[in-house]
Design a protein around this motif. Structure first.
Motif, PDB file in Angstrom:
ATOM      1  N   TRP A   1      -8.765   9.065   0.679  1.00 14.04           N
ATOM      2  CA  TRP A   1      -9.320   9.318  -0.664  1.00 14.04           C
ATOM      3  C   TRP A   1     -10.500   8.411  -0.968  1.00 14.04           C
ATOM      4  O   TRP A   1     -11.320   8.723  -1.837  1.00 14.04           O
ATOM      5  N   ASP A   2     -10.640   7.294  -0.222  1.00 14.35           N
ATOM      6  CA  ASP A   2     -11.856   6.486  -0.362  1.00 14.35           C
ATOM      7  C   ASP A   2     -13.063   7.279   0.149  1.00 14.35           C
ATOM      8  O   ASP A   2     -14.158   7.214  -0.413  1.00 14.35           O
TER       9      ASP A   2
ATOM     10  N   PRO B   1       0.824  -1.213   0.000  1.00 16.15           N
ATOM     11  CA  PRO B   1       0.000   0.000   0.000  1.00 16.15           C
ATOM     12  C   PRO B   1       0.857   1.261   0.000  1.00 16.15           C
ATOM     13  O   PRO B   1       1.897   1.329   0.651  1.00 16.15           O
ATOM     14  N   ARG B   2       0.371   2.258  -0.769  1.00 18.37           N
ATOM     15  CA  ARG B   2       1.115   3.519  -0.862  1.00 18.37           C
ATOM     16  C   ARG B   2       0.822   4.386   0.367  1.00 18.37           C
ATOM     17  O   ARG B   2      -0.210   4.261   0.999  1.00 18.37           O
TER      18      ARG B   2
ATOM     19  N   GLU C   1       0.009   8.702  -2.547  1.00 17.22           N
ATOM     20  CA  GLU C   1      -1.293   8.567  -3.222  1.00 17.22           C
ATOM     21  C   GLU C   1      -1.831   9.948  -3.607  1.00 17.22           C
ATOM     22  O   GLU C   1      -2.305  10.149  -4.737  1.00 17.22           O
ATOM     23  N   THR C   2      -1.704  10.912  -2.675  1.00 17.48           N
ATOM     24  CA  THR C   2      -2.197  12.270  -2.944  1.00 17.48           C
ATOM     25  C   THR C   2      -1.423  12.909  -4.101  1.00 17.48           C
ATOM     26  O   THR C   2      -2.026  13.524  -4.990  1.00 17.48           O
ATOM     27  N   ALA C   3      -0.103  12.731  -4.088  1.00 19.46           N
ATOM     28  CA  ALA C   3       0.712  13.316  -5.161  1.00 19.46           C
ATOM     29  C   ALA C   3       0.332  12.726  -6.519  1.00 19.46           C
ATOM     30  O   ALA C   3       0.210  13.458  -7.510  1.00 19.46           O
ATOM     31  N   LEU C   4       0.105  11.418  -6.557  1.00 23.66           N
ATOM     32  CA  LEU C   4      -0.280  10.773  -7.820  1.00 23.66           C
ATOM     33  C   LEU C   4      -1.615  11.299  -8.332  1.00 23.66           C
ATOM     34  O   LEU C   4      -1.768  11.596  -9.527  1.00 23.66           O
ATOM     35  N   LEU C   5      -2.575  11.411  -7.401  1.00 25.34           N
ATOM     36  CA  LEU C   5      -3.914  11.892  -7.789  1.00 25.34           C
ATOM     37  C   LEU C   5      -3.841  13.335  -8.304  1.00 25.34           C
ATOM     38  O   LEU C   5      -4.466  13.672  -9.321  1.00 25.34           O
TER      39      LEU C   5
END
Lengths: 80, 177
Positions: free
Chosen positions: B134-135, B2-3, B8-12
């Motif tokens: 983010w879910d 899991p990231r 995860e935020t940076a990717l989004l």
């Protein structure tokens, strides 16, 4: 005016003012959007097929709500 | 594996900023798709304001990042954070990123995504975690309109079935008479 030193216009204050104005407007927009989405989510919850069927029919009769999923893919016995 | 929330935020954010800059690539995840859709809807509704924000992005990404940090700090100063404010902040950052990209600063969007991701994950991480990460964003900005359409199609099916039943019964009654 004689005797007064000329002061530069205040460019450093401009970004701060702009940030404050942007933050204020974004707060308004965000709050409006948040409220709108909360209402939409509430309406979606109220009008979801299972909500009333489960309360009114399924729970009373002890069976599953008969209308839930009607017309959805996979809800018929012919596998559609 | 899991990231982390920051990754995860940076990717989004990078996905959204690239999409905003005109990239035709598909969203990198369902969450990215939800972010793109919700942000596009907000941007469309508030277009005059976001257009007026574009000139605030100077040629230097660090200046834009500093402005973004100031706006983010003031945004939550009054009443804290909520999903609507977070989305508005992301759209604002997307506006600055798109303006930087237009001025030839190709590194601007990635720089702003990194700054905003660091801010959200490190300073607002507790709030994000408490609201499902983010879910939670996806659950909040899900598609009630789509569900309503599904429901109306369900009711429509039920009405057609009932009408067909009544028609058959009427026909049978006429034939038997």
């Amino acid at each position: 005016m004689p005797g007064r030193t000329l002061r530069k216009a205040a460019p450093p204050a401009a970004p701060a003012e702009a940030a404050a104005e942007c933050a204020l407007e974004l707060t308004r927009i965000g709050d409006r959007w948040d409220l709108r989405q909360r209402l939409l989510n509430l309406l979606a919850k109220l009008f979801r097929p299972g909500t009333w069927a489960a309360r009114g029919h399924g729970e009373r009769s002890g069976r599953g709500p008969w209308l839930c999923g009607f017309g959805r893919r996979g809800s018929t016995d012919i596998g559609r | 594996m899991p990231r982390s929330l920051k990754e995860e935020t940076a990717l989004l954010l990078e996905d959204y900023f690239q999409h905003r800059a005109g990239s035709a690539a598909l969203p990198c995840s369902p969450t990215a798709g939800t972010l793109r859709r919700a942000a596009a809807e907000l941007e469309r509704q508030e277009r005059p304001f976001f257009r007026s924000c574009a000139p605030l992005a100077r040629a230097e990404p660090r200046e834009a990042a500093a402005l973004l940090a100031r706006v983010a700090a003031q945004l939550e100063a009054d009443g804290g954070l909520n999903w609507g404010r977070l989305l508005a902040l992301v759209v604002f950052a997307g506006t600055l990123a798109a303006a930087l990209a237009e001025r030839g600063c190709s590194d601007g969007p990635r720089c702003l995504a990194a700054h905003l991701a660091a801010y959200l994950a490190e300073e607002r991480g507790e709030w994000l975690e408490a609201h499902g990460g983010w879910d939670g964003f996806c659950r909040f900005f899900g598609r009630p309109g789509l569900e309503a359409a599904e429901q109306s199609s369900t009711i429509g099916n039920a009405i057609v079935a009932a009408a067909a039943g009544i028609g058959m019964a009427g026909l049978a009654f006429l034939l038997v008479r």
